[in-house]
Design a protein around this motif. Structure first.
Motif, mmCIF file in Angstrom:
data_model
loop_
_atom_site.group_PDB
_atom_site.id
_atom_site.type_symbol
_atom_site.label_atom_id
_atom_site.label_comp_id
_atom_site.label_asym_id
_atom_site.label_seq_id
_atom_site.Cartn_x
_atom_site.Cartn_y
_atom_site.Cartn_z
ATOM 1 N N MET A 43 0.843 -1.210 0.000
ATOM 2 C CA MET A 43 0.000 0.000 0.000
ATOM 3 C C MET A 43 0.872 1.252 0.000
ATOM 4 O O MET A 43 0.595 2.206 -0.731
ATOM 5 C CB MET A 43 -0.931 0.011 1.209
ATOM 6 N N GLU A 44 1.922 1.262 0.822
ATOM 7 C CA GLU A 44 2.843 2.407 0.843
ATOM 8 C C GLU A 44 3.479 2.597 -0.527
ATOM 9 O O GLU A 44 3.623 3.722 -1.017
ATOM 10 C CB GLU A 44 3.959 2.182 1.873
ATOM 11 N N HIS A 45 3.881 1.478 -1.151
ATOM 12 C CA HIS A 45 4.511 1.514 -2.476
ATOM 13 C C HIS A 45 3.556 2.125 -3.491
ATOM 14 O O HIS A 45 3.943 2.984 -4.293
ATOM 15 C CB HIS A 45 4.905 0.087 -2.868
ATOM 16 N N LYS A 46 2.292 1.711 -3.450
ATOM 17 C CA LYS A 46 1.275 2.237 -4.368
ATOM 18 C C LYS A 46 1.052 3.731 -4.125
ATOM 19 O O LYS A 46 0.941 4.517 -5.070
ATOM 20 C CB LYS A 46 -0.034 1.466 -4.184
ATOM 21 N N SER A 83 1.917 9.421 -5.735
ATOM 22 C CA SER A 83 2.504 10.729 -5.407
ATOM 23 C C SER A 83 3.515 11.147 -6.459
ATOM 24 O O SER A 83 3.547 12.307 -6.884
ATOM 25 C CB SER A 83 3.183 10.675 -4.036
ATOM 26 N N ILE A 84 4.329 10.196 -6.881
ATOM 27 C CA ILE A 84 5.338 10.487 -7.906
ATOM 28 C C ILE A 84 4.658 10.898 -9.210
ATOM 29 O O ILE A 84 5.055 11.884 -9.848
ATOM 30 C CB ILE A 84 6.267 9.272 -8.113
ATOM 31 N N SER A 85 3.631 10.173 -9.582
ATOM 32 C CA SER A 85 2.897 10.509 -10.816
ATOM 33 C C SER A 85 2.296 11.906 -10.739
ATOM 34 O O SER A 85 2.360 12.675 -11.704
ATOM 35 C CB SER A 85 1.789 9.486 -11.069
ATOM 36 N N ALA A 86 1.725 12.239 -9.582
ATOM 37 C CA ALA A 86 1.125 13.565 -9.413
ATOM 38 C C ALA A 86 2.187 14.655 -9.495
ATOM 39 O O ALA A 86 1.977 15.692 -10.146
ATOM 40 C CB ALA A 86 0.394 13.640 -8.083
ATOM 41 N N LEU A 87 3.329 14.430 -8.845
ATOM 42 C CA LEU A 87 4.408 15.427 -8.884
ATOM 43 C C LEU A 87 4.964 15.603 -10.296
ATOM 44 O O LEU A 87 5.273 16.715 -10.713
ATOM 45 C CB LEU A 87 5.537 15.029 -7.935
#
Length: 72
Positions: free
Chosen positions: A22-25, A30-34
């Motif tokens: 879940m943390e990985h997802k 978050s990375i995609s949003a940034l």
């Protein structure tokens, strides 16, 4: 075929692996949003990607404990 009983340790490891997945997802999202921002913070993205890789390593380590290599 008879099923083997699941140990308490295995149940705990599966729970830990699920939590890390879940943390990985969440990190992936978050990375995609940034990355989609007009001026993405590349340093923050790099840090999050390193953390994501570390989580992947932890998940793999736990999965190896749950199902060790069996030489047939």
């Amino acid at each position: 075929m008879r099923e083997l009983p699941i140990s308490v340790e295995t149940v705990q490891l599966r729970g830990q692996a699920a939590h890390l997945r879940m943390e990985h997802k969440d990190l992936d999202e978050s990375i995609s949003a940034l990355e989609s921002m007009p001026l993405p913070d590349q340093i923050l993205i790099a840090r999050l990607k390193r953390k994501k890789l570390a989580l992947r390593d932890q998940i793999t380590e736990i999965e190896d404990k749950i199902r060790p290599d069996i030489i047939a």
